[in-house]
Scaffold this motif. Sequence first.
Motif, PDB file in Angstrom:
ATOM      1  N   LEU A 137      48.173  37.567  70.172  1.00 17.84           N
ATOM      2  CA  LEU A 137      49.379  38.241  69.706  1.00 17.84           C
ATOM      3  C   LEU A 137      49.697  37.767  68.302  1.00 17.84           C
ATOM      4  O   LEU A 137      49.287  36.678  67.898  1.00 17.84           O
ATOM      5  CB  LEU A 137      50.566  37.923  70.620  1.00 17.84           C
ATOM      6  CG  LEU A 137      50.469  38.407  72.062  1.00 17.84           C
ATOM      7  CD1 LEU A 137      51.596  37.821  72.895  1.00 17.84           C
ATOM      8  CD2 LEU A 137      50.501  39.918  72.120  1.00 17.84           C
ATOM      9  N   THR A 138      50.441  38.564  67.584  1.00 16.08           N
ATOM     10  CA  THR A 138      50.852  38.203  66.236  1.00 16.08           C
ATOM     11  C   THR A 138      52.366  38.005  66.236  1.00 16.08           C
ATOM     12  O   THR A 138      53.107  38.901  66.619  1.00 16.08           O
ATOM     13  CB  THR A 138      50.451  39.303  65.231  1.00 16.08           C
ATOM     14  OG1 THR A 138      49.039  39.459  65.270  1.00 16.08           O
ATOM     15  CG2 THR A 138      50.886  38.951  63.827  1.00 16.08           C
ATOM     16  N   GLN A 139      52.775  36.817  65.829  1.00 16.72           N
ATOM     17  CA  GLN A 139      54.194  36.526  65.678  1.00 16.72           C
ATOM     18  C   GLN A 139      54.542  36.612  64.192  1.00 16.72           C
ATOM     19  O   GLN A 139      53.828  36.055  63.358  1.00 16.72           O
ATOM     20  CB  GLN A 139      54.512  35.128  66.198  1.00 16.72           C
ATOM     21  CG  GLN A 139      54.286  34.985  67.683  1.00 16.72           C
ATOM     22  CD  GLN A 139      54.654  33.590  68.154  1.00 16.72           C
ATOM     23  OE1 GLN A 139      55.815  33.218  68.135  1.00 16.72           O
ATOM     24  NE2 GLN A 139      53.652  32.831  68.561  1.00 16.72           N
ATOM     25  N   VAL A 140      55.629  37.317  63.902  1.00 10.37           N
ATOM     26  CA  VAL A 140      56.001  37.556  62.517  1.00 10.37           C
ATOM     27  C   VAL A 140      57.483  37.225  62.335  1.00 10.37           C
ATOM     28  O   VAL A 140      58.309  37.573  63.177  1.00 10.37           O
ATOM     29  CB  VAL A 140      55.751  39.033  62.132  1.00 10.37           C
ATOM     30  CG1 VAL A 140      56.079  39.279  60.675  1.00 10.37           C
ATOM     31  CG2 VAL A 140      54.310  39.433  62.426  1.00 10.37           C
ATOM     32  N   VAL A 141      57.782  36.549  61.247  1.00  9.37           N
ATOM     33  CA  VAL A 141      59.164  36.320  60.838  1.00  9.37           C
ATOM     34  C   VAL A 141      59.430  37.294  59.698  1.00  9.37           C
ATOM     35  O   VAL A 141      58.638  37.379  58.749  1.00  9.37           O
ATOM     36  CB  VAL A 141      59.389  34.862  60.384  1.00  9.37           C
ATOM     37  CG1 VAL A 141      60.805  34.676  59.851  1.00  9.37           C
ATOM     38  CG2 VAL A 141      59.105  33.901  61.530  1.00  9.37           C
ATOM     39  N   VAL A 190      53.749  35.750  58.449  1.00  7.61           N
ATOM     40  CA  VAL A 190      52.977  35.654  59.683  1.00  7.61           C
ATOM     41  C   VAL A 190      52.973  34.205  60.157  1.00  7.61           C
ATOM     42  O   VAL A 190      52.688  33.285  59.394  1.00  7.61           O
ATOM     43  CB  VAL A 190      51.532  36.154  59.466  1.00  7.61           C
ATOM     44  CG1 VAL A 190      50.703  35.981  60.730  1.00  7.61           C
ATOM     45  CG2 VAL A 190      51.540  37.608  59.021  1.00  7.61           C
ATOM     46  N   VAL A 191      53.302  34.013  61.426  1.00  5.51           N
ATOM     47  CA  VAL A 191      53.287  32.675  62.017  1.00  5.51           C
ATOM     48  C   VAL A 191      51.837  32.311  62.304  1.00  5.51           C
ATOM     49  O   VAL A 191      51.145  33.022  63.024  1.00  5.51           O
ATOM     50  CB  VAL A 191      54.125  32.635  63.319  1.00  5.51           C
ATOM     51  CG1 VAL A 191      54.014  31.274  63.988  1.00  5.51           C
ATOM     52  CG2 VAL A 191      55.573  32.989  63.024  1.00  5.51           C
ATOM     53  N   THR A 192      51.369  31.227  61.710  1.00  2.00           N
ATOM     54  CA  THR A 192      49.977  30.818  61.916  1.00  2.00           C
ATOM     55  C   THR A 192      49.811  29.894  63.115  1.00  2.00           C
ATOM     56  O   THR A 192      48.770  29.879  63.755  1.00  2.00           O
ATOM     57  CB  THR A 192      49.412  30.133  60.656  1.00  2.00           C
ATOM     58  OG1 THR A 192      50.235  29.010  60.328  1.00  2.00           O
ATOM     59  CG2 THR A 192      49.358  31.111  59.498  1.00  2.00           C
ATOM     60  N   LYS A 193      50.846  29.111  63.409  1.00  4.26           N
ATOM     61  CA  LYS A 193      50.836  28.300  64.627  1.00  4.26           C
ATOM     62  C   LYS A 193      52.239  27.776  64.887  1.00  4.26           C
ATOM     63  O   LYS A 193      52.970  27.449  63.961  1.00  4.26           O
ATOM     64  CB  LYS A 193      49.844  27.136  64.545  1.00  4.26           C
ATOM     65  CG  LYS A 193      50.253  26.031  63.598  1.00  4.26           C
ATOM     66  CD  LYS A 193      49.262  24.880  63.626  1.00  4.26           C
ATOM     67  CE  LYS A 193      49.703  23.783  62.672  1.00  4.26           C
ATOM     68  NZ  LYS A 193      48.809  22.652  62.690  1.00  4.26           N
ATOM     69  N   PRO A 194      52.611  27.710  66.155  1.00  2.92           N
ATOM     70  CA  PRO A 194      53.912  27.105  66.465  1.00  2.92           C
ATOM     71  C   PRO A 194      53.816  25.597  66.274  1.00  2.92           C
ATOM     72  O   PRO A 194      52.831  24.980  66.659  1.00  2.92           O
ATOM     73  CB  PRO A 194      54.145  27.470  67.931  1.00  2.92           C
ATOM     74  CG  PRO A 194      52.797  27.794  68.471  1.00  2.92           C
ATOM     75  CD  PRO A 194      51.937  28.224  67.328  1.00  2.92           C
ATOM     76  N   VAL A 195      54.828  25.010  65.674  1.00  6.96           N
ATOM     77  CA  VAL A 195      54.816  23.576  65.407  1.00  6.96           C
ATOM     78  C   VAL A 195      55.819  22.841  66.288  1.00  6.96           C
ATOM     79  O   VAL A 195      55.514  21.786  66.819  1.00  6.96           O
ATOM     80  CB  VAL A 195      55.109  23.295  63.916  1.00  6.96           C
ATOM     81  CG1 VAL A 195      55.201  21.809  63.642  1.00  6.96           C
ATOM     82  CG2 VAL A 195      54.032  23.940  63.046  1.00  6.96           C
ATOM     83  N   LYS A 196      56.998  23.418  66.468  1.00  4.28           N
ATOM     84  CA  LYS A 196      58.008  22.752  67.297  1.00  4.28           C
ATOM     85  C   LYS A 196      58.882  23.802  67.962  1.00  4.28           C
ATOM     86  O   LYS A 196      59.357  24.723  67.317  1.00  4.28           O
ATOM     87  CB  LYS A 196      58.881  21.830  66.451  1.00  4.28           C
ATOM     88  CG  LYS A 196      59.932  21.108  67.268  1.00  4.28           C
ATOM     89  CD  LYS A 196      60.791  20.185  66.437  1.00  4.28           C
ATOM     90  CE  LYS A 196      61.820  19.504  67.325  1.00  4.28           C
ATOM     91  NZ  LYS A 196      62.696  18.639  66.570  1.00  4.28           N
TER      92      LYS A 196
END
Length: 169
Positions: free
Chosen positions: A69-73, A144-150
Amino acid sequence: MKTNGVKLDERDLRIIEILQREGRLSKSELARRVHLSSTPCWERLRHLEDAGIIEGYEARVSLKAFGPLTQVVVTVELESHLPADFARFERAIQDHPEIHECDSLGGGIDYILKVLARDLESYQAFMDQLLSAGLGIRRYFTYVVTKPVKRSPPPVTRLTGPEGRKISP
């Protein structure tokens, strides 16, 4: 002094903190962890719910389980800043489940959206639909969110003083 707020003590805060991380915890285990018997713990929990401090219980879902999936801000600036324009935009986005979070901001950007899409092509088709809906979007920027960090619940125990704090529901 009369106030509309609810005074929280250490046990109330501990109940909130535990439930933020472990919402399916049994009431007896919760009581044990906050050093109360079941009935007083249950009464505190109901009070926190009735006061609107605990709004609900949710499951954290792993997005990886649903495939790529692609997460976008997305930051959005509206053309006009009349109350009716903000209200129209806010009503319209309620109908789009792709937008799973939206916050109104002060400053140069009006809104920040968190959008979930199958891929970038799906995301862009969604944004094209949003732009053509006549919502008064002046411009938007995509990140584009490349990886969740926290990801963590708010630190309620750090938001209060040692003597407790009155919280307005």
